[in-house]
Design an enzyme around this catalytic site. Structure first.
Site, short mmCIF file in Angstrom:
data_model
loop_
_atom_site.label_atom_id
_atom_site.label_comp_id
_atom_site.label_asym_id
_atom_site.label_seq_id
_atom_site.Cartn_x
_atom_site.Cartn_y
_atom_site.Cartn_z
N HIS A 80 0.86 -1.22 0.11
CA HIS A 80 -0.02 -0.01 0.18
C HIS A 80 0.84 1.29 0.04
O HIS A 80 0.32 2.44 0.25
CB HIS A 80 -0.86 -0.07 1.32
N ASP A 103 -17.06 4.69 -2.10
CA ASP A 103 -17.07 3.28 -2.05
C ASP A 103 -15.87 2.89 -1.17
O ASP A 103 -16.26 1.97 -0.11
CB ASP A 103 -17.16 2.48 -3.54
#
Length: 289
Positions: A80, A103
């Site tokens: 990440h 989302d």
């Protein structure tokens, strides 16, 4: 997480680095790449036996390096860490995945509720020790408010370098600026949902992987959200840390934010995005469905 753990990583030509903001399809993309490399729905082990996360301090750096050093197949490496924190090599492919941040906020909320942080702390303690931790583990996470609506806005406004809208847009802005590099590929979560077969074939082409035509149907089926959810014990990362491994694959639905936000909320949200993302990146992330 500690991006400094990339220092000294022994890359090989052909390595695939999947670098996404959290909850943008990381595990999905890892699975797709594994299916393309092994060309069978029956992978040689759990996804965690094939591709792991160097930055995550639940394994020692030495163990992570040894894990990848032992692999003989083409390697898939999860992270990440954004582009500006990664070692960049021309012979390595870097894949980022974007998703509508609204989302992502709701997906992160479900993810946070499903995480067993006692297990995370135990794994971290065994790998690197916990003496460096101060305060509560959740100090750097959006506050756990009673209302889903309030938690949504906590994620939108959260300044942390690893969690929240500022982090997500910083991450994708870096890849957006480098998207013309031949070894950088940007995928969109909703395009994967809308045309999984087409996206998998395009990814295989980009990676230089040839797949016999008769194998495509079973590979695409294995990469569907429903299939991965049914096989959560094989595909969910770090299986022990989830209260319910199937809930790691929570819903995979786009547009859930519509039930939560009114017109005034959307104006407020748009103002936040405008301050942190270039207009063309914002348009790409929020493409109409």
């Amino acid at each position: 997480m500690d991006s400094a753990r990339w220092q000294g990583f022994p890359f090989r030509p052909g390595d695939i680095v999947i670098s996404t903001p959290a909850k943008c399809g990381t595990t999905w993309t890892q699975t797709i790449c594994a299916l393309l490399i092994f060309q069978t729905p029956e992978l040689p082990g759990r996804l965690d036996d094939i591709t792991i996360w160097p930055d995550m301090k639940t394994r020692s750096q030495a163990d992570v390096f040894a894990f990848y050093e032992a692999q003989q197949h083409r390697r898939i490496i999860k992270t990440h860490t954004p582009f500006d924190g990664l070692p960049i090599h021309d012979e390595v492919t870097y894949i980022a995945v974007g998703r509508d941040p609204r989302d992502v906020a709701l997906s992160w909320d479900a993810h946070f509720q499903n995480t067993d942080y006692d297990v995370v702390l135990a794994l971290r303690d065994a790998a690197v020790g916990n003496d460096d931790l101060t305060g509560d583990l959740t100090d750097d996470a959006p506050p756990q408010l009673e209302s889903e609506y309030d938690r949504f806005w906590a994620w939108i406004d959260h300044p942390d370098v690893q969690i929240g809208l500022p982090s997500m847009l910083h991450h994708l802005s870096g890849f957006w600026a480098e998207r013309e590099r031949p070894n950088v590929l940007l995928l969109h979560y909703d395009e994967l949902k809308a045309d999984l077969a087409g996206q998998m074939k395009a990814l295989a082409s980009h990676l230089g992987i040839e797949v016999p035509q008769d194998r495509w149907p079973e590979l695409v089926q294995a990469a569907t959200f429903d299939s991965m959810r049914k096989r959560a014990a094989e595909f969910a990362p770090m299986l022990a840390m989830w209260r319910d491994p199937q809930q790691f694959f929570n819903s995979g639905v786009s547009g859930q934010w519509r039930r939560l936000l009114d017109d005034e909320d959307l104006r407020r949200y748009a103002e936040r995005v405008e301050k942190m993302a270039a207009p063309d990146l914002a348009d790409w992330l929020h493409r109409p469905r």
